[in-house]
Design an enzyme around this catalytic site. Structure first.
Site, short mmCIF file in Angstrom:
data_model
loop_
_atom_site.label_atom_id
_atom_site.label_comp_id
_atom_site.label_asym_id
_atom_site.label_seq_id
_atom_site.Cartn_x
_atom_site.Cartn_y
_atom_site.Cartn_z
CB CYS A 84 -0.95 0.00 1.18
SG CYS A 84 -1.75 -1.58 1.41
CB CYS A 207 -12.29 -1.23 7.06
SG CYS A 207 -12.43 -2.45 8.37
CB SER A 208 -9.48 2.45 3.94
OG SER A 208 -8.62 1.33 3.86
CE LYS A 331 -14.10 4.50 7.75
NZ LYS A 331 -14.95 4.32 6.55
CG HIS A 335 -6.36 2.20 0.67
ND1 HIS A 335 -5.23 2.76 0.14
CD2 HIS A 335 -5.93 1.21 1.50
CE1 HIS A 335 -4.16 2.12 0.62
NE2 HIS A 335 -4.56 1.17 1.42
#
Lengths: 387, 132
Positions: A84, A207-208, A331, A335
């Site tokens: 990421c 969670c994103s 968020k 992502h």
């Protein structure tokens, strides 16, 4: 080493479920926006952050494909991977290329097309950022790894469930003013806590999301920026840092401490000759709510264990002492893993240009980005300053 | 074929928890490594990890990867064994509500997952709470 500036930024009009657009199209769209913003007519080299073209769309050999479709001619085009943190690392490689004198006009981009595969395949692709034989083999997921960090943090420091939720509430509030975001809506503490449980204590609103998206920025020598690219305020990259750690969470001495974030941050502050207190606005890697709390501590904005209290006290709000994730963060923005690090540079550049509209941090002169791979196995930071 | 060899290769660790202890500084590595990241030494002695430890942290997986969907919800934790080595594993034979950080656990040999269309059974270690 030459001084380096960011002269152009671009992303898709909106991130999210971009069914009608292909992997290559979303990248070219973002890259053209950056090229138009910079008003350049050539690129000498490009670096593309992409975590897993192979697993998400069955496509490798991405550098050449994207250079071809962007119409750059036969330039050196390099795909960069650090899970990421791929986007942040692509930016760093572009920075090094320009700083070294090898290239003048360099594009740093990031792209991920995550929604062409089903949920199970997405979870699997993302899990490849963890240790396959000693983490994934036992059925752990990324929400699970961060949930274990959250439980350790709550146990050690008394961080509360409510404080975790407040990270999501703040970032969605910021994100509601950013129409490019995948989820530009506001939420509240109860909605976060009462949403579907993914891995205790994290719910889906901690969670994103999974996202299709791309972003690109253009770098050149500072002298050239001052001479030729005068349409925007000149934004200099004054610090860059990159560090690694074990990708297996269990190999780290302190499960609540992101050492790679701390080290990448320290190296960046040192190069920029700045301290955490000099930073006016910062984008951190909030892949999960707990990640923002840990990152703000590791970057030295708060003492270890005080990150949750800082969110609770609005210290990280846009009007606060150190605004964190004014874009809405991962968020709210979404992502698309390889693109995230580049979009962070885009947000900070906009803030320093004074172009952030309702999200604008007053008198922002110095901004920082922090982009993380896996559960903290890699981290890349940058500090930008308006000249 | 790939998955079979890949699983077989890890048998010493998954079945017997074999680790490598640095001859120079004494640090224990699980899985074994070729070079010690503390002192740079390349000589190791084979040791077996301790069979007991305590929970450093844990979670309950409610949304599992596709090959674990039939198991959900299930608990996963990081166990610090009495020899000082920490590693991740499932926690089994328990109600997730009874788990707490610091809880003592013992290590047992269990089925961990069934892989792929051929249904290859993959075994390994899991933690079970020690009840006084």
């Amino acid at each position: 080493m030459r001084d380096v500036a960011v002269i152009g930024i671009g992303m898709n009009e909106k991130w999210g479920e971009l069914w009608e657009k292909s992997f290559r199209t979303i990248f070219v769209e973002a890259a053209l926006n950056a090229i138009d913003d910079a008003k350049i007519d050539k690129i000498d080299a490009m670096y593309i952050g992409c975590m897993s073209g192979g697993l998400f769309v069955g496509q490798e050999h991405i550098g050449s494909l994207l250079a071809d479709y962007l119409g750059t001619g036969p330039i050196p085009a390099t795909r960069i991977e650090s899970a990421c943190a791929s986007g942040g690392l692509a930016f760093r490689q572009a920075f090094i290329d320009v700083a070294s004198g090898m290239s003048d006009i360099v594009l740093a981009g990031g792209v991920e097309k995550m929604l062409d595969v089903d949920g199970g395949a997405t979870t699997y692709a993302l899990s490849t950022a963890a240790d396959q034989e000693y983490e994934c083999f036992h059925g752990i997921t990324f929400p699970g790894l961060y949930a274990m960090i959250a439980n350790a943090h709550m146990h050690k420091y008394g961080t509360t469930r409510k404080q975790l939720a407040q990270v999501a509430v703040k970032n969605h509030k910021n994100g509601s003013m950013n129409p490019r975001n995948q989820f530009p809506f506001e939420t509240d503490i109860d909605s976060v806590i009462n949403s579907v449980m993914i891995a205790d204590p994290l719910t889906i609103m901690d969670c994103s999301p999974v996202t299709d998206g791309a972003a690109a920025v253009i770098l050149c020598p500072l002298d050239l920026a001052k001479e030729k690219f005068k349409d925007h305020p000149v934004i200099q990259v004054i610090g860059s840092g990159h560090a690694t750690d074990s990708i297996a969470l269990h190999s780290r001495k302190d499960l609540t401490w992101l050492s790679a974030v701390e080290l990448s941050g320290k190296n960046t502050y040192k190069m920029a000759d700045k301290n955490p207190s000099d930073i006016d606005v910062c984008e951190v890697h909030d892949c999960f709510t707990i990640a923002e709390i840990c990152a703000t501590e590791a970057l030295g904005f708060f003492e270890p264990g005080k990150g949750g209290m800082a969110v609770q006290d609005d210290v990280t709000a846009i009007e606060g002492k150190i605004p964190i994730n004014t874009s809405g963060g991962l968020k709210s923005k979404g992502h698309p893993v390889g693109a995230t690090g580049i979009a962070q540079i885009l947000e900070i550049t906009e803030q320093l240009r004074g172009d952030s509209g309702k999200r604008q941090v007053k008198d922002a002169k110095i901004g920082m980005t922090q982009n993380m791979g896996g559960s903290g196995g890699s981290s890349v930071c940058h500090i930008l300053e308006v000249k | 074929m790939g998955i079979t060899a890949r699983n077989w290769r890890e048998y010493p660790q998954r079945y017997r928890m074999e680790a490598a202890k640095c001859n120079k500084c004494g640090k224990i590595f699980f899985p074994p490594r070729l070079v010690c990241n503390e002192c740079g030494n390349r000589e190791f002695e084979q040791v077996k990890l301790a069979g007991e430890g305590k929970l450093k942290t844990f979670t309950v997986i409610r949304v599992a990867p596709s090959n674990f969907i039939d198991e959900q919800p299930y608990a996963v934790g990081i166990v610090e064994l009495t020899d000082g080595v920490s590693t991740l594993m499932q926690i089994t034979d328990c109600d997730p509500d009874e788990l707490s950080i610091g809880m003592r656990v013992k290590i047992e040999f269990r089925k961990v997952q069934t892989e792929g269309d051929a249904g290859i059974l993959m075994y390994g270690y899991k933690a079970v709470p020690l009840r006084e």
